[in-house]
Design a protein around this motif. Structure first.
Motif, PDB file in Angstrom:
ATOM      1  N   GLY A   1      -5.008  -7.138  -5.501  1.00 30.46           N
ATOM      2  CA  GLY A   1      -6.096  -6.147  -5.367  1.00 30.46           C
ATOM      3  C   GLY A   1      -6.943  -5.793  -4.329  1.00 30.46           C
ATOM      4  N   SER A   2      -8.195  -5.199  -4.512  1.00 28.83           N
ATOM      5  CA  SER A   2      -9.077  -4.866  -3.403  1.00 28.83           C
ATOM      6  C   SER A   2     -10.064  -5.829  -3.100  1.00 28.83           C
ATOM      7  N   GLY A   3     -10.557  -5.903  -1.747  1.00 30.65           N
ATOM      8  CA  GLY A   3     -11.481  -6.937  -1.240  1.00 30.65           C
ATOM      9  C   GLY A   3     -11.653  -6.530   0.139  1.00 30.65           C
TER      10      GLY A   3
ATOM     11  N   ILE B   1      -8.830  12.595   3.186  1.00 33.07           N
ATOM     12  CA  ILE B   1      -9.649  11.783   3.973  1.00 33.07           C
ATOM     13  C   ILE B   1      -9.839  10.572   3.157  1.00 33.07           C
ATOM     14  N   HIS B   2      -9.605   9.482   4.266  1.00 29.88           N
ATOM     15  CA  HIS B   2      -9.721   7.959   3.619  1.00 29.88           C
ATOM     16  C   HIS B   2     -10.065   6.981   4.610  1.00 29.88           C
ATOM     17  N   ARG B   3     -10.142   7.078   5.665  1.00 27.49           N
ATOM     18  CA  ARG B   3     -10.459   5.979   6.830  1.00 27.49           C
ATOM     19  C   ARG B   3     -11.803   5.792   6.881  1.00 27.49           C
TER      20      ARG B   3
ATOM     21  N   ALA C   1       0.938  -1.306  -0.033  1.00 25.98           N
ATOM     22  CA  ALA C   1       0.007  -0.058  -0.160  1.00 25.98           C
ATOM     23  C   ALA C   1       0.933   1.166  -0.041  1.00 25.98           C
ATOM     24  N   ARG C   2       0.272   2.378  -0.579  1.00 26.94           N
ATOM     25  CA  ARG C   2       0.970   3.723  -0.556  1.00 26.94           C
ATOM     26  C   ARG C   2       2.093   4.009   0.445  1.00 26.94           C
ATOM     27  N   PRO C   3       1.556   3.879   1.700  1.00 27.23           N
ATOM     28  CA  PRO C   3       2.597   4.478   2.568  1.00 27.23           C
ATOM     29  C   PRO C   3       3.933   3.594   2.680  1.00 27.23           C
ATOM     30  N   GLN C   4       3.593   2.299   2.368  1.00 25.31           N
ATOM     31  CA  GLN C   4       4.595   1.302   2.479  1.00 25.31           C
ATOM     32  C   GLN C   4       5.900   1.446   1.498  1.00 25.31           C
TER      33      GLN C   4
ATOM     34  N   GLY D   1       0.269  -6.130  -4.318  1.00 22.73           N
ATOM     35  CA  GLY D   1      -0.781  -5.477  -5.110  1.00 22.73           C
ATOM     36  C   GLY D   1      -1.928  -5.027  -4.415  1.00 22.73           C
ATOM     37  N   GLN D   2      -2.182  -4.859  -3.138  1.00 21.91           N
ATOM     38  CA  GLN D   2      -2.973  -4.289  -2.477  1.00 21.91           C
ATOM     39  C   GLN D   2      -3.357  -3.078  -3.127  1.00 21.91           C
ATOM     40  N   HIS D   3      -2.439  -1.901  -3.477  1.00 27.11           N
ATOM     41  CA  HIS D   3      -2.729  -0.708  -4.255  1.00 27.11           C
ATOM     42  C   HIS D   3      -2.123  -1.012  -5.538  1.00 27.11           C
ATOM     43  N   TYR D   4      -2.787  -0.646  -6.766  1.00 26.59           N
ATOM     44  CA  TYR D   4      -2.418  -1.111  -8.133  1.00 26.59           C
ATOM     45  C   TYR D   4      -2.754   0.078  -9.099  1.00 26.59           C
ATOM     46  N   ASP D   5      -3.491   1.171  -8.592  1.00 26.09           N
ATOM     47  CA  ASP D   5      -3.442   2.386  -9.427  1.00 26.09           C
ATOM     48  C   ASP D   5      -2.223   2.993  -9.651  1.00 26.09           C
ATOM     49  N   ASP D   6      -2.050   3.398 -10.754  1.00 28.17           N
ATOM     50  CA  ASP D   6      -0.460   4.243 -11.166  1.00 28.17           C
ATOM     51  C   ASP D   6      -0.202   5.104  -9.848  1.00 28.17           C
TER      52      ASP D   6
ATOM     53  N   PRO E   1      -8.568  -1.151  11.481  1.00 26.95           N
ATOM     54  CA  PRO E   1      -8.114  -2.306  11.094  1.00 26.95           C
ATOM     55  C   PRO E   1      -6.449  -2.153  11.156  1.00 26.95           C
ATOM     56  N   GLU E   2      -5.984  -0.987  11.247  1.00 24.81           N
ATOM     57  CA  GLU E   2      -4.617  -0.847  11.465  1.00 24.81           C
ATOM     58  C   GLU E   2      -4.104  -1.164  12.765  1.00 24.81           C
ATOM     59  N   GLU E   3      -4.904  -1.007  13.823  1.00 19.97           N
ATOM     60  CA  GLU E   3      -4.567  -1.184  15.254  1.00 19.97           C
ATOM     61  C   GLU E   3      -4.465  -3.000  15.204  1.00 19.97           C
TER      62      GLU E   3
ATOM     63  N   ALA F   1      -8.027  13.347  -3.578  1.00 10.58           N
ATOM     64  CA  ALA F   1      -9.200  12.426  -3.191  1.00 10.58           C
ATOM     65  C   ALA F   1      -8.715  10.974  -3.351  1.00 10.58           C
ATOM     66  N   HIS F   2      -8.603  10.175  -2.327  1.00 10.77           N
ATOM     67  CA  HIS F   2      -8.253   8.721  -2.281  1.00 10.77           C
ATOM     68  C   HIS F   2      -9.331   8.002  -3.131  1.00 10.77           C
ATOM     69  N   PRO F   3      -9.158   7.158  -3.902  1.00 11.27           N
ATOM     70  CA  PRO F   3     -10.255   6.277  -4.695  1.00 11.27           C
ATOM     71  C   PRO F   3     -11.537   5.922  -3.523  1.00 11.27           C
ATOM     72  N   ARG F   4     -11.250   5.453  -2.550  1.00  6.46           N
ATOM     73  CA  ARG F   4     -12.327   5.263  -1.615  1.00  6.46           C
ATOM     74  C   ARG F   4     -13.300   6.488  -1.294  1.00  6.46           C
ATOM     75  N   LEU F   5     -12.604   7.533  -1.083  1.00  9.38           N
ATOM     76  CA  LEU F   5     -13.447   8.987  -0.970  1.00  9.38           C
ATOM     77  C   LEU F   5     -14.392   9.022  -2.364  1.00  9.38           C
TER      78      LEU F   5
ATOM     79  N   ASP G   1       1.236  -1.056   9.031  1.00 11.24           N
ATOM     80  CA  ASP G   1       0.229  -1.639   9.732  1.00 11.24           C
ATOM     81  C   ASP G   1      -1.154  -1.795   8.532  1.00 11.24           C
ATOM     82  N   THR G   2      -0.836  -2.210   7.517  1.00  6.78           N
ATOM     83  CA  THR G   2      -1.749  -2.479   6.579  1.00  6.78           C
ATOM     84  C   THR G   2      -1.835  -4.103   6.300  1.00  6.78           C
ATOM     85  N   ASN G   3      -2.851  -4.474   5.795  1.00 10.19           N
ATOM     86  CA  ASN G   3      -3.346  -5.857   5.666  1.00 10.19           C
ATOM     87  C   ASN G   3      -2.123  -6.763   4.971  1.00 10.19           C
ATOM     88  N   SER G   4      -1.336  -6.122   4.127  1.00  5.38           N
ATOM     89  CA  SER G   4      -0.100  -6.782   3.495  1.00  5.38           C
ATOM     90  C   SER G   4       1.016  -6.886   4.753  1.00  5.38           C
TER      91      SER G   4
HETATM   92  C1  UD1 Z   1      -5.121   1.011   3.151  1.00  6.65           C
HETATM   93  C2  UD1 Z   1      -4.506   0.656   4.429  1.00  6.65           C
HETATM   94  C3  UD1 Z   1      -4.416   1.722   5.356  1.00  6.65           C
HETATM   95  C4  UD1 Z   1      -3.466   2.828   4.612  1.00  6.65           C
HETATM   96  C5  UD1 Z   1      -3.989   3.126   3.292  1.00  6.65           C
HETATM   97  C6  UD1 Z   1      -3.094   4.069   2.627  1.00  6.65           C
HETATM   98  C7  UD1 Z   1      -5.294  -1.643   5.403  1.00  6.65           C
HETATM   99  C8  UD1 Z   1      -6.401  -2.261   6.117  1.00  6.65           C
HETATM  100  N1  UD1 Z   1      -5.372  -0.148   5.128  1.00  6.65           N
HETATM  101  O1  UD1 Z   1      -6.198   1.583   3.072  1.00  6.65           O
HETATM  102  O2  UD1 Z   1      -3.793   1.537   6.560  1.00  6.65           O
HETATM  103  O3  UD1 Z   1      -3.616   4.031   5.324  1.00  6.65           O
HETATM  104  O4  UD1 Z   1      -3.890   1.968   2.652  1.00  6.65           O
HETATM  105  O5  UD1 Z   1      -3.812   4.658   1.601  1.00  6.65           O
HETATM  106  O6  UD1 Z   1      -4.463  -2.137   4.694  1.00  6.65           O
HETATM  107  N2  UD1 Z   1      -8.638   1.444  -4.433  1.00  6.65           N
HETATM  108  C9  UD1 Z   1      -8.377   1.757  -5.953  1.00  6.65           C
HETATM  109  N3  UD1 Z   1      -7.223   1.773  -6.373  1.00  6.65           N
HETATM  110  C10 UD1 Z   1      -6.131   1.254  -5.556  1.00  6.65           C
HETATM  111  C11 UD1 Z   1      -6.286   1.042  -4.021  1.00  6.65           C
HETATM  112  C12 UD1 Z   1      -7.427   0.856  -3.517  1.00  6.65           C
HETATM  113  O7  UD1 Z   1      -9.094   1.992  -6.382  1.00  6.65           O
HETATM  114  O8  UD1 Z   1      -5.101   1.293  -5.920  1.00  6.65           O
HETATM  115  C13 UD1 Z   1      -9.960   1.494  -3.877  1.00  6.65           C
HETATM  116  C14 UD1 Z   1     -10.780   0.109  -3.995  1.00  6.65           C
HETATM  117  O9  UD1 Z   1     -12.015   0.514  -4.143  1.00  6.65           O
HETATM  118  C15 UD1 Z   1     -10.539  -0.192  -2.367  1.00  6.65           C
HETATM  119  C16 UD1 Z   1     -10.456   0.859  -1.632  1.00  6.65           C
HETATM  120  O10 UD1 Z   1      -9.677   2.155  -2.310  1.00  6.65           O
HETATM  121  O11 UD1 Z   1     -11.513  -1.099  -2.181  1.00  6.65           O
HETATM  122  C17 UD1 Z   1      -9.582   0.702  -0.278  1.00  6.65           C
HETATM  123  O12 UD1 Z   1      -8.490   0.021  -0.814  1.00  6.65           O
HETATM  124  P1  UD1 Z   1      -7.564  -0.775   0.465  1.00  6.65           P
HETATM  125  O13 UD1 Z   1      -6.216  -0.920   0.161  1.00  6.65           O
HETATM  126  O14 UD1 Z   1      -8.591  -1.878   1.106  1.00  6.65           O
HETATM  127  O15 UD1 Z   1      -7.681   0.075   1.624  1.00  6.65           O
HETATM  128  P2  UD1 Z   1      -7.212   1.746   1.854  1.00  6.65           P
HETATM  129  O16 UD1 Z   1      -8.475   2.288   2.368  1.00  6.65           O
HETATM  130  O17 UD1 Z   1      -6.095   2.226   0.937  1.00  6.65           O
END
Ligand code: UD1
Length: 350
Positions: free
Chosen positions: A62-64, A201-203, A9-12, A35-40, A127-129, A231-235, A94-97
């Motif tokens: 990928g995501s899930g 904002i993404h938590r 994930a990004r911070p890593q 591959g938890q984060h995958y967007d460019d 989840p990070e805790e 804007a994070h994709p989740r937001l 502290d991510t799922n990875s």
């Molecule tokens: C994860 C970490 C969090 C960290 C954050 C940094 C966990 C539990 N959380 O949260 O600690 O602060 O990364 O960003 O591991 N998505 C995309 N493209 C991507 C990645 C994610 O569109 O490249 C979208 C998907 O819809 C996905 C959602 O973002 O379901 C969340 O991604 P996920 O990796 O599950 O958690 P983060 O919120 O990014």
């Protein structure tokens, strides 16, 4: 010695950059990307900008949901660890990875070192805790960034495996800041220096409840200067799903920024509003006042020194953001920018 880093994930990726640099010529370094984060903009751009070699393996998980995502990583990492048989598995943050890699290493009797060990929010909703507590207790070597983190590890009976190395994010931040001072970049949207705020904002606790997300967005939109909302994709996804308009009032919506652009945007801003852990600390290191939209923080030093204010209630945000500047401080609770060397010394010496 062969050291295998697992990131996803990004911070890593940011933390990996100084470690990879410090490892060069001293150890064989294998990089595995889950591959938890995958967007460019969430992944590849960090490898390019921070000069990190392409991962040796990418599991493209990928995501899930937490179980499916973490489980897929566990299944994917096992044969990779068996193939490389590293002397150390190094896991980050502290991510799922992080948790997935710690579980696999433990099951295979491989030594695992946890970078950024000992941080605690004491908020079991995060989840990070879960990830950081479980990873710390599974690890053989706990690489703590701060004295406070060392205290937490000692309270949990982990003192004999813990060592204070400093914070590798200080290493990367200082090197990028120095590069930027030599070659300045324009601010996004041509916003004037100290004339805007940077927000992220993404938590899940802030994005998943529509009423709360709407309240936060309205508080940001009502601020007294333009707000660059990265804007994070989740937001974006949740705002769209709940019919919440982001682009109005003071808000200027932008994609997540590559690391050097993020540092430049924060350096020239009047303040940061965030729920990110890393950004609270980066802003502090750049001496930019921060407002954190969370009930607590792992980076308590930023609050104790007056540079970070917790404003979890939506109606507390505006007052916190527009507060007077904090007093100057020379305190360096996150080290002097040489943590990555200390990490590699520990791994090679242990
Ligand atoms: C994860 C970490 C969090 C960290 C954050 C940094 C966990 C539990 N959380 O949260 O600690 O602060 O990364 O960003 O591991 N998505 C995309 N493209 C991507 C990645 C994610 O569109 O490249 C979208 C998907 O819809 C996905 C959602 O973002 O379901 C969340 O991604 P996920 O990796 O599950 O958690 P983060 O919120 O990014």
């Amino acid at each position: 010695m062969r050291i295998l880093s697992v990131v996803g994930a990004r911070p890593q990726f940011v933390k990996l950059a100084p470690i990879a640099g410090a490892m060069a010529g001293r150890a064989e370094h294998v990089i595995v990307h889950t591959g938890q984060h995958y967007d460019d903009l969430m992944s590849d751009v960090f490898f390019r900008d921070l000069g990190i070699a392409a991962p040796d393996v990418n599991l493209a998980v990928g995501s899930g949901k937490h179980g499916a995502q973490t489980g897929a990583m566990i299944a994917g990492l096992e044969p990779v660890f068996e193939k490389y048989a590293p002397d150390w598995v190094l896991v980050y943050g502290d991510t799922n990875s992080t948790l997935a890699a710690a579980v696999v290493a433990t099951k295979l009797h491989l030594r695992v070192a946890h970078l950024e060990a000992g941080l605690r929010s004491f908020n079991r909703r995060m989840p990070e805790e879960h990830n950081r507590v479980l990873t710390d207790h599974a690890s053989d070597l706990l690489l703590a960034p701060t004295a406070v983190a060392m205290e937490h590890l000692a309270h949990e009976g982990l003192a004999d495996r813990s060592v204070l190395v400093g914070d590798v994010m200080t290493d990367v931040l200082y090197s990028v800041r120095d590069r930027l001072l030599a070659e300045p970049r324009p601010t996004p949207f041509g916003l004037p220096t100290a004339g805007y705020y940077v927000a992220t904002i993404h938590r899940p606790d802030n994005t998943d409840d529509p009423a709360r997300l709407r309240g936060i967005v309205e508080a940001l939109a009502g601020l007294d200067r333009p707000v660059l909302l990265l804007a994070h994709p989740r937001l974006r996804a949740l705002a769209e799903q709940h019919g919440i308009r982001l682009d109005h009032g003071a808000l200027r919506i932008h994609e997540p920024l590559p690391y050097p652009e993020l540092v430049a945007a924060v350096m020239h801003s009047a303040g940061v509003v965030t729920d990110s852990g890393g950004l609270q600390k980066e802003a502090f290191l750049l001496r930019v006042p921060t407002t954190t939209i969370r009930p607590e923080t792992e980076w308590v030093e930023t609050v104790d020194l007056g540079w970070n204010v917790l404003a979890n209630a939506v109606d507390a945000i505006a007052g916190a953001v527009t507060r007077p500047s904090p007093p100057h401080t020379d305190a360096a609770p996150y080290g002097d920018g040489h943590a990555a060397q200390a990490v590699v010394n520990e791994l090679l010496g242990a």
